[in-house]
Design a protein around this motif. Structure first.
Motif, PDB file in Angstrom:
ATOM      1  N   VAL A  67       0.729  -1.235   0.088  1.00 18.93           N
ATOM      2  CA  VAL A  67      -0.033   0.132  -0.043  1.00 18.93           C
ATOM      3  C   VAL A  67       0.808   1.370   0.004  1.00 18.93           C
ATOM      4  O   VAL A  67       0.516   2.155  -0.703  1.00 18.93           O
ATOM      5  CB  VAL A  67      -1.064  -0.076   0.965  1.00 18.93           C
ATOM      6  CG1 VAL A  67      -1.696   1.391   1.209  1.00 18.93           C
ATOM      7  CG2 VAL A  67      -1.904  -1.104   1.065  1.00 18.93           C
ATOM      8  N   ALA A  68       2.072   1.228   0.604  1.00 16.20           N
ATOM      9  CA  ALA A  68       2.852   2.318   0.817  1.00 16.20           C
ATOM     10  C   ALA A  68       3.384   2.722  -0.487  1.00 16.20           C
ATOM     11  O   ALA A  68       3.640   3.854  -1.122  1.00 16.20           O
ATOM     12  CB  ALA A  68       4.153   2.145   1.768  1.00 16.20           C
ATOM     13  N   ALA A  69       3.878   1.664  -1.368  1.00 15.91           N
ATOM     14  CA  ALA A  69       4.524   1.639  -2.637  1.00 15.91           C
ATOM     15  C   ALA A  69       3.460   2.423  -3.679  1.00 15.91           C
ATOM     16  O   ALA A  69       3.678   3.188  -4.514  1.00 15.91           O
ATOM     17  CB  ALA A  69       5.057   0.399  -3.068  1.00 15.91           C
ATOM     18  N   VAL A  70       2.075   1.886  -3.541  1.00 16.06           N
ATOM     19  CA  VAL A  70       0.962   2.222  -4.279  1.00 16.06           C
ATOM     20  C   VAL A  70       0.966   3.822  -4.121  1.00 16.06           C
ATOM     21  O   VAL A  70       0.809   4.493  -4.934  1.00 16.06           O
ATOM     22  CB  VAL A  70      -0.380   1.514  -3.914  1.00 16.06           C
ATOM     23  CG1 VAL A  70      -1.512   2.356  -4.784  1.00 16.06           C
ATOM     24  CG2 VAL A  70      -0.150   0.095  -4.798  1.00 16.06           C
ATOM     25  N   ARG A  71       0.838   4.355  -2.861  1.00 17.29           N
ATOM     26  CA  ARG A  71       0.920   5.788  -2.457  1.00 17.29           C
ATOM     27  C   ARG A  71       2.003   6.546  -3.300  1.00 17.29           C
ATOM     28  O   ARG A  71       1.707   7.597  -3.733  1.00 17.29           O
ATOM     29  CB  ARG A  71       0.731   5.772  -0.981  1.00 17.29           C
ATOM     30  CG  ARG A  71      -0.681   5.203  -0.320  1.00 17.29           C
ATOM     31  CD  ARG A  71      -0.586   5.933   1.106  1.00 17.29           C
ATOM     32  NE  ARG A  71      -0.912   7.256   1.075  1.00 17.29           N
ATOM     33  CZ  ARG A  71      -0.969   7.896   2.320  1.00 17.29           C
ATOM     34  NH1 ARG A  71      -0.577   7.264   3.373  1.00 17.29           N
ATOM     35  NH2 ARG A  71      -1.295   9.202   2.368  1.00 17.29           N
ATOM     36  N   ARG A  72       3.072   5.924  -3.146  1.00 16.22           N
ATOM     37  CA  ARG A  72       4.314   6.768  -3.748  1.00 16.22           C
ATOM     38  C   ARG A  72       3.906   6.656  -5.378  1.00 16.22           C
ATOM     39  O   ARG A  72       4.352   7.818  -5.956  1.00 16.22           O
ATOM     40  CB  ARG A  72       5.413   5.850  -3.549  1.00 16.22           C
ATOM     41  CG  ARG A  72       5.968   6.083  -2.067  1.00 16.22           C
ATOM     42  CD  ARG A  72       7.558   5.440  -1.956  1.00 16.22           C
ATOM     43  NE  ARG A  72       7.512   4.054  -2.331  1.00 16.22           N
ATOM     44  CZ  ARG A  72       7.323   2.966  -1.403  1.00 16.22           C
ATOM     45  NH1 ARG A  72       7.128   3.267  -0.032  1.00 16.22           N
ATOM     46  NH2 ARG A  72       7.675   1.913  -1.710  1.00 16.22           N
ATOM     47  N   TRP A  73       3.550   5.748  -5.902  1.00 11.21           N
ATOM     48  CA  TRP A  73       3.232   5.569  -7.240  1.00 11.21           C
ATOM     49  C   TRP A  73       2.030   6.999  -7.568  1.00 11.21           C
ATOM     50  O   TRP A  73       2.243   7.476  -8.447  1.00 11.21           O
ATOM     51  CB  TRP A  73       2.657   4.232  -7.767  1.00 11.21           C
ATOM     52  CG  TRP A  73       2.566   4.085  -9.341  1.00 11.21           C
ATOM     53  CD1 TRP A  73       3.171   4.082 -10.241  1.00 11.21           C
ATOM     54  CD2 TRP A  73       1.118   4.498  -9.975  1.00 11.21           C
ATOM     55  NE1 TRP A  73       2.756   3.978 -11.429  1.00 11.21           N
ATOM     56  CE2 TRP A  73       1.314   4.330 -11.347  1.00 11.21           C
ATOM     57  CE3 TRP A  73      -0.155   4.700  -9.472  1.00 11.21           C
ATOM     58  CZ2 TRP A  73       0.274   4.362 -12.185  1.00 11.21           C
ATOM     59  CZ3 TRP A  73      -1.282   4.814 -10.361  1.00 11.21           C
ATOM     60  CH2 TRP A  73      -0.786   4.686 -11.617  1.00 11.21           C
ATOM     61  N   LEU A  74       1.055   6.722  -6.810  1.00 10.44           N
ATOM     62  CA  LEU A  74       0.121   7.862  -6.979  1.00 10.44           C
ATOM     63  C   LEU A  74       0.741   9.289  -7.111  1.00 10.44           C
ATOM     64  O   LEU A  74       0.268  10.049  -7.579  1.00 10.44           O
ATOM     65  CB  LEU A  74      -1.129   7.695  -5.852  1.00 10.44           C
ATOM     66  CG  LEU A  74      -1.974   6.670  -6.007  1.00 10.44           C
ATOM     67  CD1 LEU A  74      -2.910   6.422  -4.792  1.00 10.44           C
ATOM     68  CD2 LEU A  74      -2.907   6.758  -7.492  1.00 10.44           C
ATOM     69  N   ALA A  75       1.737   9.509  -6.015  1.00  9.30           N
ATOM     70  CA  ALA A  75       2.173  10.608  -5.651  1.00  9.30           C
ATOM     71  C   ALA A  75       2.990  11.115  -7.120  1.00  9.30           C
ATOM     72  O   ALA A  75       3.265  12.341  -7.233  1.00  9.30           O
ATOM     73  CB  ALA A  75       2.933  10.641  -4.633  1.00  9.30           C
ATOM     74  N   ARG A  76       3.581  10.107  -7.832  1.00 12.48           N
ATOM     75  CA  ARG A  76       4.498  10.571  -8.994  1.00 12.48           C
ATOM     76  C   ARG A  76       3.544  10.840 -10.249  1.00 12.48           C
ATOM     77  O   ARG A  76       4.190  11.047 -11.015  1.00 12.48           O
ATOM     78  CB  ARG A  76       5.243   9.453  -8.988  1.00 12.48           C
ATOM     79  CG  ARG A  76       6.328   9.278  -8.111  1.00 12.48           C
ATOM     80  CD  ARG A  76       7.166   8.281  -8.703  1.00 12.48           C
ATOM     81  NE  ARG A  76       7.089   6.727  -8.714  1.00 12.48           N
ATOM     82  CZ  ARG A  76       6.973   5.849  -7.977  1.00 12.48           C
ATOM     83  NH1 ARG A  76       7.430   6.061  -6.689  1.00 12.48           N
ATOM     84  NH2 ARG A  76       6.525   4.589  -8.456  1.00 12.48           N
ATOM     85  N   GLY A  77       2.222  11.198 -10.134  1.00 15.19           N
ATOM     86  CA  GLY A  77       1.520  11.313 -11.255  1.00 15.19           C
ATOM     87  C   GLY A  77       1.834  13.121 -11.801  1.00 15.19           C
ATOM     88  O   GLY A  77       1.269  13.222 -12.823  1.00 15.19           O
ATOM     89  N   ASP A  78       2.675  13.817 -11.062  1.00 19.41           N
ATOM     90  CA  ASP A  78       2.827  15.088 -11.653  1.00 19.41           C
ATOM     91  C   ASP A  78       1.692  15.966 -12.206  1.00 19.41           C
ATOM     92  O   ASP A  78       1.559  16.399 -13.163  1.00 19.41           O
ATOM     93  CB  ASP A  78       3.847  14.770 -12.837  1.00 19.41           C
ATOM     94  CG  ASP A  78       5.280  14.429 -12.506  1.00 19.41           C
ATOM     95  OD1 ASP A  78       5.649  14.907 -11.309  1.00 19.41           O
ATOM     96  OD2 ASP A  78       5.833  13.721 -13.435  1.00 19.41           O
ATOM     97  N   GLY A  79       0.571  15.844 -11.522  1.00 21.71           N
ATOM     98  CA  GLY A  79      -0.649  16.675 -11.619  1.00 21.71           C
ATOM     99  C   GLY A  79      -1.475  15.843 -12.378  1.00 21.71           C
ATOM    100  O   GLY A  79      -2.643  16.382 -12.504  1.00 21.71           O
ATOM    101  N   VAL A  80      -1.336  14.689 -12.873  1.00 22.68           N
ATOM    102  CA  VAL A  80      -2.185  13.850 -13.582  1.00 22.68           C
ATOM    103  C   VAL A  80      -2.896  12.914 -12.650  1.00 22.68           C
ATOM    104  O   VAL A  80      -2.358  12.305 -12.087  1.00 22.68           O
ATOM    105  CB  VAL A  80      -1.431  13.156 -14.682  1.00 22.68           C
ATOM    106  CG1 VAL A  80      -2.544  12.368 -15.572  1.00 22.68           C
ATOM    107  CG2 VAL A  80      -0.819  14.017 -15.783  1.00 22.68           C
ATOM    108  N   ARG A  81      -4.050  12.911 -12.712  1.00 24.51           N
ATOM    109  CA  ARG A  81      -4.963  12.145 -11.828  1.00 24.51           C
ATOM    110  C   ARG A  81      -4.733  10.615 -11.874  1.00 24.51           C
ATOM    111  O   ARG A  81      -5.012  10.055 -13.263  1.00 24.51           O
ATOM    112  CB  ARG A  81      -6.392  12.451 -11.800  1.00 24.51           C
ATOM    113  CG  ARG A  81      -7.143  11.607 -10.938  1.00 24.51           C
ATOM    114  CD  ARG A  81      -8.707  11.984 -11.152  1.00 24.51           C
ATOM    115  NE  ARG A  81      -9.579  11.393 -10.162  1.00 24.51           N
ATOM    116  CZ  ARG A  81     -10.288  10.232 -10.421  1.00 24.51           C
ATOM    117  NH1 ARG A  81     -10.159   9.599 -11.612  1.00 24.51           N
ATOM    118  NH2 ARG A  81     -10.985   9.566  -9.570  1.00 24.51           N
TER     119      ARG A  81
END
Length: 130
Positions: free
Chosen positions: A76-90
């Protein structure tokens, strides 16, 4: 007891190729964790007349968790990091385990924390300390 966690990734406006690439990046990151396996989800049999045996479910990953207490939390922590790397894209990720689904996207970090804590607490009881 082996447990599987299903992930379904999405990114607004992403082409199939981009989503496939993003899925590969997250898969590699998850393989570095204490999990038994991470593979791309299968989408079922190919349509009649095609050569492929199985079609990959675009954006889907199946994570086989180990028996350690931190496995689910680490994923879940890795998924959250992946979400945060979206650079403004949802971006969105649906996490499903034992029929229980959690969808993470553009919610505040506080709300994500609350939802994740609830979700992990429901499922972490089956993991054991090494």
């Amino acid at each position: 007891m082996t447990r599987q966690l299903n992930l379904q990734l999405g990114e607004d406006g992403a082409s199939a190729e981009r989503l496939d690439t993003l899925t590969g990046y997250l898969r590699q990151e998850l393989l570095d964790l204490d999990v038994d396996d991470v593979r791309r989800a299968q989408g079922g049999a190919a349509p009649p007349g095609t050569r492929a045996v199985d079609i990959m479910a675009l954006g889907g990953l199946v994570v086989t968790l180990g028996r350690t207490a931190g496995g689910l939390k680490d994923v879940v922590a890795a998924v959250r990091r992946w979400l945060a790397r979206g650079d403004g894209v949802r971006r969105t990720v649906k996490i499903e385990i034992d029929g229980d689904t959690l969808e993470l996207s553009e919610v505040s970090a506080t709300e994500q924390d609350r939802l994740i804590t609830l979700f992990v607490s429901r499922h972490a009881r089956d993991e054991v300390d090494p």
